[in-house]
Write a protein that holds these residues in place. Sequence first.
Motif, PDB file in Angstrom:
ATOM      1  N   ARG A  89     -47.034  20.883  83.070  1.00  0.00           N
ATOM      2  CA  ARG A  89     -45.841  20.045  82.960  1.00  0.00           C
ATOM      3  C   ARG A  89     -45.437  19.824  81.503  1.00  0.00           C
ATOM      4  O   ARG A  89     -44.283  20.009  81.129  1.00  0.00           O
ATOM      5  CB  ARG A  89     -46.089  18.693  83.630  1.00  0.00           C
ATOM      6  CG  ARG A  89     -44.909  17.744  83.541  1.00  0.00           C
ATOM      7  CD  ARG A  89     -45.343  16.293  83.644  1.00  0.00           C
ATOM      8  NE  ARG A  89     -44.202  15.393  83.589  1.00  0.00           N
ATOM      9  CZ  ARG A  89     -43.554  15.048  82.479  1.00  0.00           C
ATOM     10  NH1 ARG A  89     -43.925  15.560  81.316  1.00  0.00           N
ATOM     11  NH2 ARG A  89     -42.533  14.209  82.508  1.00  0.00           N
ATOM     12  N   ASP A  90     -46.388  19.387  80.680  1.00  0.00           N
ATOM     13  CA  ASP A  90     -46.074  19.086  79.284  1.00  0.00           C
ATOM     14  C   ASP A  90     -45.657  20.342  78.522  1.00  0.00           C
ATOM     15  O   ASP A  90     -44.822  20.281  77.610  1.00  0.00           O
ATOM     16  CB  ASP A  90     -47.272  18.431  78.600  1.00  0.00           C
ATOM     17  CG  ASP A  90     -47.550  17.036  79.140  1.00  0.00           C
ATOM     18  OD1 ASP A  90     -46.661  16.465  79.806  1.00  0.00           O
ATOM     19  OD2 ASP A  90     -48.656  16.510  78.899  1.00  0.00           O
ATOM     20  N   GLU A  91     -46.235  21.478  78.896  1.00  0.00           N
ATOM     21  CA  GLU A  91     -45.880  22.729  78.246  1.00  0.00           C
ATOM     22  C   GLU A  91     -44.416  23.087  78.527  1.00  0.00           C
ATOM     23  O   GLU A  91     -43.669  23.473  77.613  1.00  0.00           O
ATOM     24  CB  GLU A  91     -46.804  23.840  78.737  1.00  0.00           C
ATOM     25  CG  GLU A  91     -46.667  25.149  77.994  1.00  0.00           C
ATOM     26  CD  GLU A  91     -47.722  26.162  78.400  1.00  0.00           C
ATOM     27  OE1 GLU A  91     -47.960  27.083  77.611  1.00  0.00           O
ATOM     28  OE2 GLU A  91     -48.302  26.025  79.492  1.00  0.00           O
ATOM     29  N   LEU A  92     -43.999  22.945  79.770  1.00  0.00           N
ATOM     30  CA  LEU A  92     -42.612  23.240  80.114  1.00  0.00           C
ATOM     31  C   LEU A  92     -41.653  22.266  79.436  1.00  0.00           C
ATOM     32  O   LEU A  92     -40.570  22.652  78.993  1.00  0.00           O
ATOM     33  CB  LEU A  92     -42.430  23.183  81.631  1.00  0.00           C
ATOM     34  CG  LEU A  92     -43.086  24.324  82.416  1.00  0.00           C
ATOM     35  CD1 LEU A  92     -42.987  24.053  83.914  1.00  0.00           C
ATOM     36  CD2 LEU A  92     -42.442  25.667  82.074  1.00  0.00           C
ATOM     37  N   VAL A 112     -38.234  29.900  85.730  1.00  0.00           N
ATOM     38  CA  VAL A 112     -39.598  29.397  85.555  1.00  0.00           C
ATOM     39  C   VAL A 112     -39.780  28.009  86.179  1.00  0.00           C
ATOM     40  O   VAL A 112     -40.571  27.827  87.096  1.00  0.00           O
ATOM     41  CB  VAL A 112     -39.991  29.369  84.062  1.00  0.00           C
ATOM     42  CG1 VAL A 112     -41.422  28.851  83.891  1.00  0.00           C
ATOM     43  CG2 VAL A 112     -39.863  30.763  83.452  1.00  0.00           C
ATOM     44  N   VAL A 113     -39.017  27.022  85.690  1.00  0.00           N
ATOM     45  CA  VAL A 113     -39.244  25.641  86.140  1.00  0.00           C
ATOM     46  C   VAL A 113     -39.025  25.497  87.639  1.00  0.00           C
ATOM     47  O   VAL A 113     -39.805  24.826  88.332  1.00  0.00           O
ATOM     48  CB  VAL A 113     -38.358  24.658  85.363  1.00  0.00           C
ATOM     49  CG1 VAL A 113     -38.583  23.235  85.866  1.00  0.00           C
ATOM     50  CG2 VAL A 113     -38.650  24.732  83.868  1.00  0.00           C
ATOM     51  N   LYS A 114     -37.991  26.126  88.179  1.00  0.00           N
ATOM     52  CA  LYS A 114     -37.709  25.991  89.609  1.00  0.00           C
ATOM     53  C   LYS A 114     -38.842  26.532  90.479  1.00  0.00           C
ATOM     54  O   LYS A 114     -38.972  26.130  91.643  1.00  0.00           O
ATOM     55  CB  LYS A 114     -36.400  26.709  89.962  1.00  0.00           C
ATOM     56  CG  LYS A 114     -35.155  25.971  89.504  1.00  0.00           C
ATOM     57  CD  LYS A 114     -33.892  26.716  89.917  1.00  0.00           C
ATOM     58  CE  LYS A 114     -32.647  25.975  89.467  1.00  0.00           C
ATOM     59  NZ  LYS A 114     -31.399  26.696  89.856  1.00  0.00           N
ATOM     60  N   GLU A 121     -41.116  16.600  89.339  1.00  0.00           N
ATOM     61  CA  GLU A 121     -41.505  15.605  88.342  1.00  0.00           C
ATOM     62  C   GLU A 121     -40.661  15.761  87.073  1.00  0.00           C
ATOM     63  O   GLU A 121     -40.192  14.773  86.491  1.00  0.00           O
ATOM     64  CB  GLU A 121     -42.991  15.770  88.016  1.00  0.00           C
ATOM     65  CG  GLU A 121     -43.554  14.726  87.076  1.00  0.00           C
ATOM     66  CD  GLU A 121     -45.021  14.971  86.759  1.00  0.00           C
ATOM     67  OE1 GLU A 121     -45.556  14.239  85.899  1.00  0.00           O
ATOM     68  OE2 GLU A 121     -45.624  15.894  87.342  1.00  0.00           O
ATOM     69  N   LEU A 122     -40.456  16.997  86.662  1.00  0.00           N
ATOM     70  CA  LEU A 122     -39.642  17.256  85.476  1.00  0.00           C
ATOM     71  C   LEU A 122     -38.177  16.926  85.730  1.00  0.00           C
ATOM     72  O   LEU A 122     -37.481  16.404  84.849  1.00  0.00           O
ATOM     73  CB  LEU A 122     -39.798  18.715  85.047  1.00  0.00           C
ATOM     74  CG  LEU A 122     -41.151  19.070  84.424  1.00  0.00           C
ATOM     75  CD1 LEU A 122     -41.310  20.585  84.306  1.00  0.00           C
ATOM     76  CD2 LEU A 122     -41.307  18.418  83.047  1.00  0.00           C
ATOM     77  N   ARG A 123     -37.689  17.219  86.911  1.00  0.00           N
ATOM     78  CA  ARG A 123     -36.297  16.907  87.259  1.00  0.00           C
ATOM     79  C   ARG A 123     -36.012  15.425  87.048  1.00  0.00           C
ATOM     80  O   ARG A 123     -35.020  15.046  86.410  1.00  0.00           O
ATOM     81  CB  ARG A 123     -36.005  17.288  88.713  1.00  0.00           C
ATOM     82  CG  ARG A 123     -34.547  17.019  89.132  1.00  0.00           C
ATOM     83  CD  ARG A 123     -34.361  17.163  90.635  1.00  0.00           C
ATOM     84  NE  ARG A 123     -34.924  16.044  91.365  1.00  0.00           N
ATOM     85  CZ  ARG A 123     -34.313  14.861  91.536  1.00  0.00           C
ATOM     86  NH1 ARG A 123     -33.104  14.654  91.026  1.00  0.00           N
ATOM     87  NH2 ARG A 123     -34.887  13.894  92.217  1.00  0.00           N
ATOM     88  N   VAL A 124     -36.881  14.593  87.577  1.00  0.00           N
ATOM     89  CA  VAL A 124     -36.686  13.145  87.473  1.00  0.00           C
ATOM     90  C   VAL A 124     -36.749  12.682  86.020  1.00  0.00           C
ATOM     91  O   VAL A 124     -35.915  11.889  85.564  1.00  0.00           O
ATOM     92  CB  VAL A 124     -37.738  12.406  88.327  1.00  0.00           C
ATOM     93  CG1 VAL A 124     -37.643  10.905  88.108  1.00  0.00           C
ATOM     94  CG2 VAL A 124     -37.554  12.748  89.811  1.00  0.00           C
ATOM     95  N   ALA A 125     -37.728  13.195  85.282  1.00  0.00           N
ATOM     96  CA  ALA A 125     -37.887  12.791  83.880  1.00  0.00           C
ATOM     97  C   ALA A 125     -36.719  13.267  83.028  1.00  0.00           C
ATOM     98  O   ALA A 125     -36.173  12.517  82.205  1.00  0.00           O
ATOM     99  CB  ALA A 125     -39.203  13.332  83.332  1.00  0.00           C
ATOM    100  N   TRP A 126     -36.321  14.504  83.220  1.00  0.00           N
ATOM    101  CA  TRP A 126     -35.247  15.074  82.402  1.00  0.00           C
ATOM    102  C   TRP A 126     -33.893  14.438  82.713  1.00  0.00           C
ATOM    103  O   TRP A 126     -33.068  14.268  81.830  1.00  0.00           O
ATOM    104  CB  TRP A 126     -35.182  16.582  82.611  1.00  0.00           C
ATOM    105  CG  TRP A 126     -36.327  17.323  81.977  1.00  0.00           C
ATOM    106  CD1 TRP A 126     -37.218  16.841  81.054  1.00  0.00           C
ATOM    107  CD2 TRP A 126     -36.699  18.686  82.217  1.00  0.00           C
ATOM    108  NE1 TRP A 126     -38.126  17.811  80.705  1.00  0.00           N
ATOM    109  CE2 TRP A 126     -37.830  18.962  81.399  1.00  0.00           C
ATOM    110  CE3 TRP A 126     -36.199  19.699  83.035  1.00  0.00           C
ATOM    111  CZ2 TRP A 126     -38.455  20.212  81.380  1.00  0.00           C
ATOM    112  CZ3 TRP A 126     -36.817  20.940  83.023  1.00  0.00           C
ATOM    113  CH2 TRP A 126     -37.931  21.189  82.202  1.00  0.00           C
ATOM    114  N   LEU A 127     -33.672  14.088  83.948  1.00  0.00           N
ATOM    115  CA  LEU A 127     -32.386  13.509  84.340  1.00  0.00           C
ATOM    116  C   LEU A 127     -32.093  12.235  83.538  1.00  0.00           C
ATOM    117  O   LEU A 127     -30.938  11.942  83.223  1.00  0.00           O
ATOM    118  CB  LEU A 127     -32.406  13.203  85.842  1.00  0.00           C
ATOM    119  CG  LEU A 127     -31.082  13.098  86.584  1.00  0.00           C
ATOM    120  CD1 LEU A 127     -30.288  14.388  86.475  1.00  0.00           C
ATOM    121  CD2 LEU A 127     -31.317  12.748  88.042  1.00  0.00           C
TER     122      LEU A 127
END
Length: 232
Positions: A89-92, A112-114, A121-127
Amino acid sequence: MAETPVAGTKVAGATVAELMAELAALEDPKAREVNERHGDDHGVNLSKLRAIAKRLKTQQDLARELWATGDTAARLLALLVCRPKAFGRDELDAMLRESRAAKVQDWLVNYVVKKNPHAEELRVAWLADPDPVVAGAGWALTSERVAKSPEGLDLPGLLDVIEAEMKTAPDRLQWAMNTCLAHIGIHHAGHRARALEIGERLQVLKDYPTPPGCTSPFAPAWINEMVRRSDR
């Protein structure tokens, strides 16, 4: 990912140095000029780059080495030969924040991410991120969920945010929010009227140059065309 590549390291038959030389030989000044207008600092024909990736096949170690060069064409190649589920997660998150070229960001999210187990988890954080480029990636992932797995999403809430913020959002964030607006209108009939009304009132991308035979990114036109096709 680390920023210091080991350029001479042999990775499954190809060194990073050899591949960088191959990419450099494919550099086309005219292609670079076109790409730079879209925020991409490279001049490599993408069909030729994909041919290199096809030859290399999946090589995660090589992908890490290529990414670490910081070169846009090398990073695009890295995203084609990597193993999407192998990233943490942190790498992406770090990769997104350091990939400022539009095409690199787009491929990172879509290729990659999808496909990574940390996508939601990344979707929520990035949004919710204050960086508009990072937030745009969150909206891109949200559009994917709107179309394919909307369960649990607050579609009226997403429309509220789009209505309030899309008109003045920076370009890449605006584009991602507009895509989400269109997907809500296309895939969710119960919210279609509101999505169309928001698009018509905000007029975002109404005058975007669209080649003949292509669908306009203007949300009302996009929604109506896709609904028309599905009703055939």
